[in-house]
Design an enzyme around this catalytic site. Structure first.
Site, PDB file in Angstrom:
ATOM      1  N   CYS A  31      49.273  35.093 -12.145  1.00 25.33           N
ATOM      2  CA  CYS A  31      50.254  34.051 -11.840  1.00 25.33           C
ATOM      3  C   CYS A  31      49.631  32.676 -12.019  1.00 25.33           C
ATOM      4  O   CYS A  31      48.415  32.526 -12.092  1.00 25.33           O
ATOM      5  CB  CYS A  31      50.775  34.230 -10.421  1.00 25.33           C
ATOM      6  SG  CYS A  31      51.654  35.788 -10.187  1.00 25.33           S
ATOM      7  N   TYR A 172      54.693  48.131 -14.350  1.00 21.05           N
ATOM      8  CA  TYR A 172      53.905  47.513 -13.280  1.00 21.05           C
ATOM      9  C   TYR A 172      54.083  48.264 -11.967  1.00 21.05           C
ATOM     10  O   TYR A 172      55.183  48.327 -11.415  1.00 21.05           O
ATOM     11  CB  TYR A 172      54.336  46.056 -13.136  1.00 21.05           C
ATOM     12  CG  TYR A 172      53.589  45.235 -12.112  1.00 21.05           C
ATOM     13  CD1 TYR A 172      52.213  45.345 -11.950  1.00 21.05           C
ATOM     14  CD2 TYR A 172      54.268  44.309 -11.320  1.00 21.05           C
ATOM     15  CE1 TYR A 172      51.534  44.564 -11.029  1.00 21.05           C
ATOM     16  CE2 TYR A 172      53.606  43.509 -10.404  1.00 21.05           C
ATOM     17  CZ  TYR A 172      52.234  43.645 -10.258  1.00 21.05           C
ATOM     18  OH  TYR A 172      51.573  42.870  -9.352  1.00 21.05           O
ATOM     19  N   HIS A 175      49.639  45.849  -6.768  1.00 25.80           N
ATOM     20  CA  HIS A 175      49.588  44.698  -5.864  1.00 25.80           C
ATOM     21  C   HIS A 175      50.627  44.723  -4.751  1.00 25.80           C
ATOM     22  O   HIS A 175      50.821  43.712  -4.070  1.00 25.80           O
ATOM     23  CB  HIS A 175      49.727  43.388  -6.652  1.00 25.80           C
ATOM     24  CG  HIS A 175      48.644  43.181  -7.656  1.00 25.80           C
ATOM     25  ND1 HIS A 175      48.877  43.126  -9.007  1.00 25.80           N
ATOM     26  CD2 HIS A 175      47.305  43.050  -7.499  1.00 25.80           C
ATOM     27  CE1 HIS A 175      47.732  42.957  -9.644  1.00 25.80           C
ATOM     28  NE2 HIS A 175      46.761  42.913  -8.754  1.00 25.80           N
ATOM     29  N   ASP A 267      42.795  42.387  -4.034  1.00 21.96           N
ATOM     30  CA  ASP A 267      42.527  42.406  -5.465  1.00 21.96           C
ATOM     31  C   ASP A 267      41.780  41.154  -5.917  1.00 21.96           C
ATOM     32  O   ASP A 267      40.962  41.220  -6.833  1.00 21.96           O
ATOM     33  CB  ASP A 267      43.849  42.520  -6.228  1.00 21.96           C
ATOM     34  CG  ASP A 267      43.659  42.917  -7.677  1.00 21.96           C
ATOM     35  OD1 ASP A 267      42.997  43.941  -7.920  1.00 21.96           O
ATOM     36  OD2 ASP A 267      44.168  42.217  -8.562  1.00 21.96           O
TER      37      ASP A 267
END
Length: 682
Positions: A31, A172, A175, A267
């Site tokens: 991001c 995906y 996370h 992460d």
């Protein structure tokens, strides 16, 4: 320079389904706070990674449907065909430098609050939504038609991705943000139908969507799967062994496995709490399960560590987000044998804070990050000088070092002076605090670059005055003399200075960093700064044997570090060190042996015993020299904390900005000094 043959393995091509990456450097999706709002800036940033040698450059998460709306966060969107041209620009910029463009398609399930679209969120099972703001919203549980619709939406987004020119189209499940992880995890999947219960059932939708995506675009596009190896909640959620079982079930189905941890704070751990390669224990077992390429991350900046994980069979490609932000040219520098030019990530997570604050990405080490399109800055190149001026930079902290380096790169004659015996300013001082040693890289990289510039001279232990400045005869002066912490309680909570009794033992972070310690065993530390400094000073004192009480007007210690993903880790460490935390209270007065607390809600006051006090409140610019120069009629500028105290990243950016703009016509205050994307009216 030539590449060391030890690193040749990093430049071998890697086949990923129907496409081939030119080397093993893989910028994983990350991001950036720009998303659909700053399309041109985002495309230029991704293009810079490709220019710097990253063979695969991916987007951030891309919402595939209007029920995947993660507002107020500014990510990418692929809700309809209208979004294709914007995304195509990213792929085009990446392809211009011979790299593969990847797109991370995402439906965030119960973590998408749909605040902009106003759709009712949907999740695997009915439950409250997960939100940074704790929005009073609940997700409805998906029925079978919802699942069919989700598969249709993902397939359509994959086809649009192919049309936009992407080479890798993600599924995906990482996370804690991807709905396919929510199906996979016992913590979020409470279903009793064919999509719940056993691991095979919980993995069913992930398998179906991989197959859908391969069928839709797999002829020309690779289909990677990003998956979380652990949720760190024990058997209540995903654990590495179970994720490995799921991977084994689908081992050869995707074209690449991209391994991560859940949630994001695990992460993207900071250097304060983890070392390079910290994810290896969680991912090292996957390669034996599949013949497909495996990508992992771990804040790798050392080429030797990169070679090791390849040779040990831990991964096939070196995944990176933060190291690619700190140095987009990292691969090319290894290729060209310029290892000492690598601008190593310091693991501070300033980059992350700007996704959380919905503002364009920036970096402590790389001030050009996010400015490639807006200001036309490049991480490696800067325009040459227009004249032969001599510039004096006073202050060798982060702003001064960066200004001197960039001015020297432009070709100007630069003299850098500092009264200290060691360069680095606040970076040198702060890097000696617990957990912040990696921050010294900000100083060390710039000193290495300055040592290569014959037109830059540095003089330490040289305190400058208007007289010595005039004697030097420089054409222009930049004052970058930093700031100092206040000791009069002035901060966010208290705006009127309170002058405590002279006999009281009151210290600031500057005192602690200079080696001073409180006289008393019991210490009250008042943190009205809310970033890392209060917590790290409390930890320092606790390690030294003091009994520390941290008082903060916020609800938690180091409140702003929620945005850098560290707050829970910081508070946990403080508690383990025996630090007592008093929240929602402010120190409003200091007496002999006590302080007065004020409740931030009721205004009620109460005493608290305190043998010594440490104030972490606000900073004052050290701008006396600049004022004296102005009074003497000597033209001077300011940069960094001397101009406005802020983060180290802000100081470095300020130094770079001075160097970039030096010699250009001064802008009027009403002129905007950067480009911005203006929305077209429909």
């Amino acid at each position: 320079m030539t590449r060391d043959p030890r690193y040749d393995i990093l430049f071998e091509p890697v086949r990923i389904g129907p496409v081939t990456a030119r080397n093993r450097f893989y910028q994983v999706p990350h991001c950036n706070g720009m998303g659909y709002r700053d399309a041109s800036a985002l495309a230029a940033m991704r293009g810079m990674k490709a220019e710097g040698g990253w063979a695969v450059v991916c987007t951030e998460m891309v919402e595939i449907h209007h029920t995947a709306d993660v507002s107020p966060y500014v990510e990418l969107r692929l809700w309809s065909d209208h979004d294709i041209p914007m995304l195509a620009r990213i792929a085009e910029k990446v392809h211009a430098h011979g790299s593969l463009a990847g797109i991370e398609l995402c439906h965030s399930g119960y973590t998408a609050n749909n605040l902009w679209s106003r759709e009712v969120p949907m999740g695997v099972s009915p439950m409250p939504t997960a939100s940074y703001f704790n929005d009073p919203v609940q997700a409805r549980g998906m029925d079978r038609q919802d699942i069919r619709n989700l598969r249709r939406a993902h397939r359509k987004a994959a086809l649009r991705s192919k049309q936009a020119g992407f080479d890798l189209v993600y599924v995906y499940a990482g996370h804690g943000l991807g709905i396919f992880q929510h199906f996979l995890s016992r913590a979020t999947n409470l279903r009793t139908d064919e999509y719940g219960g056993s691991l095979e059932n919980r993995a069913r939708l992930l398998r179906e969507v991989i197959e859908d995506t391969k069928d839709a675009v797999g002829d020309t596009c690779a289909v990677p799967v990003r998956i979380a190896m652990s949720e760190f909640i024990g058997s209540a959620g995903l654990e590495p062994a179970e994720v490995e079982d799921a991977i084994a079930m689908m081992a050869e189905l995707p074209d690449l496995w991209d391994l991560s941890l859940s949630d994001w704070s695990k992460d993207s751990q900071t250097s304060r709490f983890s070392e390079e390669g910290f994810q290896e224990p969680y991912i090292k077992g996957v390669k034996k399960l599949t013949t497909k390429p495996v990508v992992g991350v771990g804040r790798y900046t050392s080429p030797d560590a990169m070679v090791r994980v390849i040779r040990q069979g831990i991964m096939d490609m070196i995944g990176a987000a933060r190291p690619s932000i700190a140095d987009p040219y990292l691969p090319n520098k290894i290729r060209d044998g310029r290892l000492d030019d690598i601008r190593e990530c310091i693991g501070c997570n300033v980059c992350v804070t700007h996704d959380y604050t919905m503002t364009p990405l920036r970096c402590t080490q790389n001030p050009s990050m996010g400015e490639e399109w807006r200001r036309g800055w490049h991480p490696e190149v800067i325009r040459p000088k227009e004249d032969h001026k001599h510039i004096l930079v006073v202050g060798a902290g982060p702003a001064g070092l960066e200004a001197a380096r960039a001015l020297g790169q432009r070709g100007y004659q630069v003299t850098l002076a500092d009264k200290a015996s060691q360069a680095g300013g606040r970076v040198t001082r702060e890097s000696k605090l617990p957990g912040l040693a990696a921050w010294a890289r900000v100083r060390d990289w710039r000193l290495l670059q300055l040592n290569k510039l014959s037109n830059v001279s540095m003089y330490l232990e040289s305190e400058m005055t208007p007289e010595t400045v005039a004697e030097l005869g420089a054409d222009h002066v930049l004052v970058a003399t930093g700031s100092e912490w206040l000791r009069d309680l002035t901060g966010r909570h208290t705006v009127i200075p309170f002058h405590h009794p002279e006999a009281s033992d009151v210290l600031t972070p500057d005192d602690l960093m200079a080696g001073r310690r409180p006289r008393a065993k019991d210490v009250v530390l008042f943190d009205d700064d809310h970033y890392y400094m209060g917590g790290v000073c409390a930890e320092l004192l606790a390690r030294d044997g003091h009994q520390v009480t941290l008082v903060t007007p916020a609800a938690v210690a180091s409140a702003f570090t929620k945005a850098s993903l560290e707050q829970k880790a910081i508070q946990a460490r403080l508690l383990r060190h025996g630090v007592k935390i008093i929240a929602n209270q402010a120190v409003v007065a200091i007496g002999e042996g006590h302080v007065t607390l004020e409740c931030t809600y009721t205004g009620e006051t109460s005493p608290l015993a305190a043998g010594s006090v440490v104030l972490v409140t606000a900073r004052r610019p050290i701008d006396g020299l600049w004022r004296e120069l102005e009074a003497a009629g000597i033209q001077a500028g300011r940069a960094g904390d001397c101009y406005g105290p802020g983060t180290i990243a802000a100081a470095v950016h300020s130094g770079r900005r001075f160097a970039e703009e030096f010699g250009s016509p001064a802008l009027d205050f009403l002129e905007i000094p950067f480009r911005r994307e203006v929305t077209a009216l429909s």
